[in-house]
Enzyme design. Structure first.
Site, PDB file in Angstrom:
ATOM      1  N   VAL A  56       0.879  -1.175   0.000  1.00 16.78           N
ATOM      2  CA  VAL A  56       0.000   0.000   0.000  1.00 16.78           C
ATOM      3  C   VAL A  56       0.910   1.217   0.000  1.00 16.78           C
ATOM      4  CG1 VAL A  56      -1.731   1.304   1.284  1.00 16.78           C
ATOM      5  CG2 VAL A  56      -1.844  -1.199   1.241  1.00 16.78           C
TER       6      VAL A  56
ATOM      7  N   HIS B 148       9.844   6.318  -2.405  1.00 20.46           N
ATOM      8  CA  HIS B 148       8.382   6.215  -2.457  1.00 20.46           C
ATOM      9  C   HIS B 148       7.968   5.237  -1.364  1.00 20.46           C
ATOM     10  CE1 HIS B 148       4.620   6.393  -5.227  1.00 20.46           C
ATOM     11  NE2 HIS B 148       4.273   6.255  -3.959  1.00 20.46           N
ATOM     12  N   LEU B 149       7.568   5.791  -0.216  1.00 19.82           N
ATOM     13  CA  LEU B 149       7.278   4.929   0.916  1.00 19.82           C
ATOM     14  C   LEU B 149       6.082   4.038   0.633  1.00 19.82           C
ATOM     15  CD1 LEU B 149       4.758   6.015   2.959  1.00 19.82           C
ATOM     16  CD2 LEU B 149       6.387   7.842   3.238  1.00 19.82           C
ATOM     17  N   HIS B 150       6.068   2.880   1.298  1.00 24.05           N
ATOM     18  CA  HIS B 150       4.996   1.903   1.097  1.00 24.05           C
ATOM     19  C   HIS B 150       4.997   0.907   2.251  1.00 24.05           C
ATOM     20  CE1 HIS B 150       8.645   0.448  -0.861  1.00 24.05           C
ATOM     21  NE2 HIS B 150       8.234  -0.788  -0.573  1.00 24.05           N
ATOM     22  N   TRP B 151       3.823   0.384   2.516  1.00 23.83           N
ATOM     23  CA  TRP B 151       3.628  -0.628   3.546  1.00 23.83           C
ATOM     24  C   TRP B 151       3.554  -1.990   2.863  1.00 23.83           C
ATOM     25  CZ3 TRP B 151       2.366   4.281   4.057  1.00 23.83           C
ATOM     26  CH2 TRP B 151       2.457   4.883   5.308  1.00 23.83           C
TER      27      TRP B 151
END
Length: 166
Positions: free
Chosen positions: A60, A117-120
């Site tokens: 996400v 681009h951060l993401h979980w």
């Protein structure tokens, strides 16, 4: 000699390589099978990990290209947390895991493969979901094809819309 079948890799090997960030999935909302995007709205994207640690491994991310939590406005952060919650629910409905790893890696030292681009990551887990292969041959076996994973999860994201926020 180790032989592992990974049929989804051939399209990558033969296909044109796109430049840029794979988490920036282009304009528009909704799913995009070619990019493995299960869900997109104005703030968030849910995308399959093209090189998963296990079946059902999704990510996400914010639609906006940011690499740090403090770059998100409160509305974006809330939208992302709600989407992490929805993605976890979808994985539970589709796979019935016995547990789930949910996490974010910030910075190279923390293991981030994509730093800007951060993401979980959300990864369903089952008791005994690892076997001798990683220990004996340093090989991980993913039993479900990526597009089968996509097709399995897509219905759970198609029924999720903005009316669930809040």
């Amino acid at each position: 000699m180790r032989v592992l079948w990974a049929p989804w890799r051939m399209s990558y090997i033969e296909g044109e390589k796109e430049g840029g960030c794979f988490l920036c999935v282009g304009d528009g909302d909704g799913p995009d099978r070619e990019k493995l995007a299960l869900f997109r709205d104005s703030d968030t994207v849910v995308i399959l990990n093209r090189y998963p640690y296990g079946n059902g491994h999704v990510m996400v991310a914010p639609r906006r290209h940011v690499g740090r939590l403090d770059e998100l406005c409160e509305a974006e952060f809330l939208a992302l947390m709600l989407m992490v919650k929805k993605a976890a629910s979808a994985l539970e409905e589709a796979y019935h895991p016995q547990g789930m790893n949910i996490g974010i890696n910030l910075g190279k030292a923390a293991g981030a493969g994509v730093e800007d681009h951060l993401h979980w990551h959300l990864l369903p887990r089952w008791l005994a979901d690892t076997n001798f292969m990683p220990l004996v041959s340093e090989t991980k076996v993913i039993p479900e094809h990526l597009l089968s994973t996509y097709d399995r999860l897509l219905p759970f994201f198609e029924k999720k819309d903005g009316s669930e926020r809040g």
